[in-house]
Design a protein around this motif. Structure first.
Motif, mmCIF file in Angstrom:
data_model
loop_
_atom_site.group_PDB
_atom_site.id
_atom_site.type_symbol
_atom_site.label_atom_id
_atom_site.label_comp_id
_atom_site.label_asym_id
_atom_site.label_seq_id
_atom_site.Cartn_x
_atom_site.Cartn_y
_atom_site.Cartn_z
ATOM 1 N N GLN C 52 5.509 47.519 17.564
ATOM 2 C CA GLN C 52 5.935 47.124 16.227
ATOM 3 C C GLN C 52 5.443 48.192 15.256
ATOM 4 O O GLN C 52 4.416 48.826 15.513
ATOM 5 N N HIS C 53 6.153 48.397 14.149
ATOM 6 C CA HIS C 53 5.607 49.301 13.130
ATOM 7 C C HIS C 53 5.961 48.772 11.744
ATOM 8 O O HIS C 53 6.642 47.751 11.619
ATOM 9 N N TYR C 54 5.448 49.440 10.731
ATOM 10 C CA TYR C 54 5.672 49.030 9.340
ATOM 11 C C TYR C 54 6.679 50.017 8.746
ATOM 12 O O TYR C 54 6.296 51.089 8.280
ATOM 13 N N PRO C 55 7.956 49.664 8.784
ATOM 14 C CA PRO C 55 8.989 50.616 8.339
ATOM 15 C C PRO C 55 8.725 51.069 6.902
ATOM 16 O O PRO C 55 8.376 50.261 6.047
ATOM 17 N N GLY C 56 8.900 52.329 6.658
ATOM 18 C CA GLY C 56 8.640 52.861 5.318
ATOM 19 C C GLY C 56 7.246 53.451 5.255
ATOM 20 O O GLY C 56 7.071 54.650 5.051
ATOM 21 N N MET C 57 6.258 52.634 5.506
ATOM 22 C CA MET C 57 4.880 53.127 5.470
ATOM 23 C C MET C 57 4.614 54.073 6.641
ATOM 24 O O MET C 57 3.968 55.106 6.473
ATOM 25 N N ALA C 121 -1.597 55.753 12.017
ATOM 26 C CA ALA C 121 -0.208 55.375 11.758
ATOM 27 C C ALA C 121 -0.014 53.892 12.065
ATOM 28 O O ALA C 121 -0.647 53.341 12.967
ATOM 29 N N THR C 122 0.842 53.245 11.299
ATOM 30 C CA THR C 122 0.967 51.785 11.338
ATOM 31 C C THR C 122 1.878 51.312 12.483
ATOM 32 O O THR C 122 3.022 50.917 12.264
ATOM 33 N N PHE C 123 1.301 51.414 13.695
ATOM 34 C CA PHE C 123 1.941 50.885 14.903
ATOM 35 C C PHE C 123 1.015 49.850 15.525
ATOM 36 O O PHE C 123 -0.210 49.981 15.458
ATOM 37 N N TRP C 124 1.621 48.848 16.153
ATOM 38 C CA TRP C 124 0.855 47.836 16.893
ATOM 39 C C TRP C 124 1.544 47.590 18.219
ATOM 40 O O TRP C 124 2.774 47.614 18.296
ATOM 41 N N LYS C 125 0.727 47.318 19.246
ATOM 42 C CA LYS C 125 1.253 47.164 20.613
ATOM 43 C C LYS C 125 0.908 45.798 21.167
ATOM 44 O O LYS C 125 -0.250 45.385 21.136
#
Lengths: 153, 79, 153, 79
Positions: C52-57, C121-125
């Motif tokens: 998952q990520h935070y689109p834009g950021m 970077a704003t990713f989550w697994k």
């Protein structure tokens, strides 16, 4: 898997990468380094680069370098290809690929192998430029890069 | 007799050198060659030049066995 | 050239490499890093990994990371691809490619970008394994790897 | 009103949270949510959780402008 090749033919980075990637389910990181013939800074562009080596001794030295890398880092596979003979600008010269579980191992081992290739393996380069030929001198920065790993011991 | 190999820039100075020579150490080979090929002799005396016997780097005073492969190596530039 | 992509689709390492390699006659070194989904050590093999990520950021942060790399090292091109969505074991997750004149720049910049990707970077697994789902915790070793670059300043 | 986003494991605790809320700081949002959703409140109080406003990491006491995008971010795990 450790693959070592010295060859006149070009190589295919994609094929090397796929071999490394598919070695096992444990492969989490693949680092590749490719060296290319470039214009020599401040001296205009070259016509060709001829790579000579000492057959037999070079293979032995490359094997030593890769064995050292395997003893220092936790690696799942390495692939080293060094071309010899006449090369043109933009041609591929050298490939080092490393597969490992964790990225630090692959990054450090690939850098280590390249630093040693630059300073310890029996290759010599002759440049042809504007009808003149000259042998390339080794660089102090390469000696320093290689020395760094000795200091780590 | 030992067999001689010259790599890199040394090869340019060794075109007329015989392929083998009678000598007991690399240092002696260097002296014998310097007498007949002064330009090559000067190159071989450069401190960065290394010598190998049967593909192992050795000292200039290494005793040579009959049939050895003696190679003269200027600084390498791989990669 | 700086190329940044966040995408669900797989990527082609060979195409990225060729783009970097052909940027200019000055390119002497190309380093690539590829991260793959692997079995999680000591915990058996996983069924899938969802990113998952935070689109834009995320795009903004990646741009900052690449800008920092360009200001610290002498680079000719960078390419960063991070996949999102559901991935299976052996799938490619992330690609970082760097082209430079000299190899040290490409090696260090690629490592720097990866260390920052892991920690900034704003990713989550989320892992799915044996019918269970759990979020992956960040590793202390990744924090340490990222911190290293701050200490260099 | 500000708009709320929850990422990573926080999303699992925020399924029933409204998409926007009236509040003047992220800290106040956290208190309002903790009252109605205690499990989420506990997660938001974990010291590693960061908050961003309009995609910039800010302090929990940042004043919020109308229409801001407030996101709650557990530790990231990219790459």
């Amino acid at each position: 898997m450790n693959s070592l090749r010295i060859q006149a033919e070009d190589f295919d980075l994609a094929a090397e990468y796929q071999s490394l990637r598919q070695l096992s389910l444990a492969v989490g990181a693949v680092v590749t380094f490719t060296g290319l013939v470039r214009d020599f800074e401040g001296q205009g562009s070259i016509d060709s680069l001829s790579l000579q080596h000492y057959p037999g001794m070079t293979e032995k030295l490359l094997q030593e370098i890769v064995d050292q890398a395997n003893s220092r880092w936790n690696l799942l596979g390495t692939s080293v290809i060094h071309r010899v003979g006449k090369l043109l600008p933009c041609d591929q010269i050298v490939f080092v690929g490393v597969a490992s579980q964790h990225r630090a191992d692959a990054f450090e081992a690939a850098q280590f192998v390249m630093d040693y290739l630059k300073t310890k393996a029996t290759f010599w380069k002759k440049v042809e430029q504007d009808g003149q030929q000259y042998w390339v001198e080794s660089k102090d920065s390469d000696q320093a890069a290689s020395q760094r790993w000795a200091n780590d011991d | 007799m030992v067999n001689l190999l010259f790599f890199g820039r040394l090869g340019d100075f060794a075109a007329d050198v015989p392929a083998s020579i009678e000598a007991s150490t690399p240092a002696q080979i260097r002296e014998l060659l310097a007498a007949d090929f002064p330009a090559l002799g000067a190159e071989l005396h450069e401190p960065q030049v290394l010598v190998s016997v049967n593909q192992m780097i050795v000292s200039w005073n290494q005793k040579l066995a009959e049939g050895s492969e003696v190679a003269f190596l200027p600084p390498v530039t791989g990669g």
